[in-house]
Design an enzyme around this catalytic site. Structure first.
Site, PDB file in Angstrom:
ATOM      1  N   ILE A   9      33.288   9.448 -50.803  1.00 29.71           N
ATOM      2  CA  ILE A   9      34.120   9.214 -49.619  1.00 29.71           C
ATOM      3  C   ILE A   9      35.355  10.112 -49.677  1.00 29.71           C
ATOM      4  O   ILE A   9      35.987  10.244 -50.738  1.00 29.71           O
ATOM      5  CB  ILE A   9      34.507   7.720 -49.533  1.00 29.71           C
TER       6      ILE A   9
ATOM      7  N   HIS B 215      24.276  10.019 -40.472  1.00 27.15           N
ATOM      8  CA  HIS B 215      23.997   8.731 -41.115  1.00 27.15           C
ATOM      9  C   HIS B 215      22.599   8.265 -40.693  1.00 27.15           C
ATOM     10  O   HIS B 215      22.257   8.340 -39.504  1.00 27.15           O
ATOM     11  CB  HIS B 215      25.057   7.706 -40.683  1.00 27.15           C
TER      12      HIS B 215
HETATM   13  C1  GRF Z   1      20.265  11.834 -45.324  1.00 32.03           C
HETATM   14  O1  GRF Z   1      19.437  10.717 -45.196  1.00 32.03           O
HETATM   15  C2  GRF Z   1      21.534  11.623 -44.537  1.00 32.03           C
HETATM   16  O2  GRF Z   1      21.355  10.824 -43.409  1.00 32.03           O
HETATM   17  C3  GRF Z   1      22.426  10.921 -45.519  1.00 32.03           C
HETATM   18  O3  GRF Z   1      22.115  11.484 -46.768  1.00 32.03           O
HETATM   19  C4  GRF Z   1      20.795  12.020 -46.735  1.00 32.03           C
HETATM   20  C5  GRF Z   1      20.891  13.451 -47.117  1.00 32.03           C
HETATM   21  O4  GRF Z   1      19.644  14.071 -47.279  1.00 32.03           O
HETATM   22  N1  GRF Z   1      23.813  11.075 -45.158  1.00 32.03           N
HETATM   23  P1  GRF Z   1      19.547  15.609 -47.583  1.00 32.03           P
HETATM   24  O5  GRF Z   1      20.341  15.877 -48.863  1.00 32.03           O
HETATM   25  O6  GRF Z   1      20.127  16.348 -46.414  1.00 32.03           O
HETATM   26  O7  GRF Z   1      18.089  15.891 -47.776  1.00 32.03           O
END
Ligand code: GRF
Length: 200
Positions: free
Chosen positions: A92, A109
């Site tokens: 965060i 998200h």
């Molecule tokens: C995704 O599910 C995104 O929504 C979340 O973290 C994950 C990241 O995946 N914030 P990646 O590293 O982009 O494959």
């Protein structure tokens, strides 16, 4: 042309989708740096394959979050970053960071916010028994997954979906809407009024 800085902690599939959208000319911008708090993040390797500058910044080397955030900001300033993109960034950001890049930080998200903020959104969704989930791209404010919403995409949740299968369905949509949101930003088409984002 906008200068983009990506913060990522993990596998980096969203980073990959953004890189591809830039290569296809959909986003008028360049990723100037990928910063990670995890030296083993696959996102760093992906960036290196495209000759994008990478930085690993070790949280443990700083006495508190603000000092750590300042180090990231220093890197972003050096690179003259216009937009900070959180792509699976698992830490965060503190208020100092958010204020420095006010309305210039995006996150994705894996749920339809404001439902299921925080960690393990897909697991929360499956356990709750909802029928529709999805993903949300939003600007980052000082809360957790609470900033103004830019784009959302829904997916259906079937009875036999597991956390993993739902995550996979959602991820496909993430790879569509995240580059799209960045494209809109790069075109100067996102207007924030209060907690609403209008697309011009
Ligand atoms: C995704 O599910 C995104 O929504 C979340 O973290 C994950 C990241 O995946 N914030 P990646 O590293 O982009 O494959």
């Amino acid at each position: 042309m906008i200068n983009i800085g990506v913060l990522a902690s993990g596998r980096g599939t969203n980073l990959q989708a953004i890189i591809e959208a830039i290569e296809e000319g959909k986003i008028k911008g360049e990723i100037k740096v990928v910063v990670s708090d995890n030296p083993n993040a696959h996102a760093l390797k992906r960036a290196q394959q495209y000759l994008i500058d990478t930085r690993y910044i070790d949280f443990k080397e700083f006495k508190n979050r603000e000092e750590y955030d300042k180090e990231i900001i220093k890197t972003l300033k050096e690179k003259k970053i216009d937009l900070v993109v959180l792509a699976g960034h698992m830490r965060i950001l503190g208020p100092y960071f958010i204020r420095t890049y006010k309305n210039k930080i995006m996150n994705i998200h894996p749920a339809l916010l404001p439902s299921f903020p925080g960690l393990n959104a897909q697991k929360q969704a499956v356990e709750y028994g909802i029928k529709i989930s999805g993903c949300t791209v939003h600007f980052v404010d000082e809360g957790v997954d609470s900033g103004p919403i830019i784009l959302q995409k829904a997916v259906e949740v079937s009875d036999d979906d597991t956390e993993e299968s739902l995550a996979e369905k959602i991820l496909k949509e993430e790879h569509q809407i995240y580059p799209w949101a960045i494209q809109l930003f790069s075109q100067g088409r996102l207007m924030i009024k209060g907690r609403k984002v209008f697309i011009k």
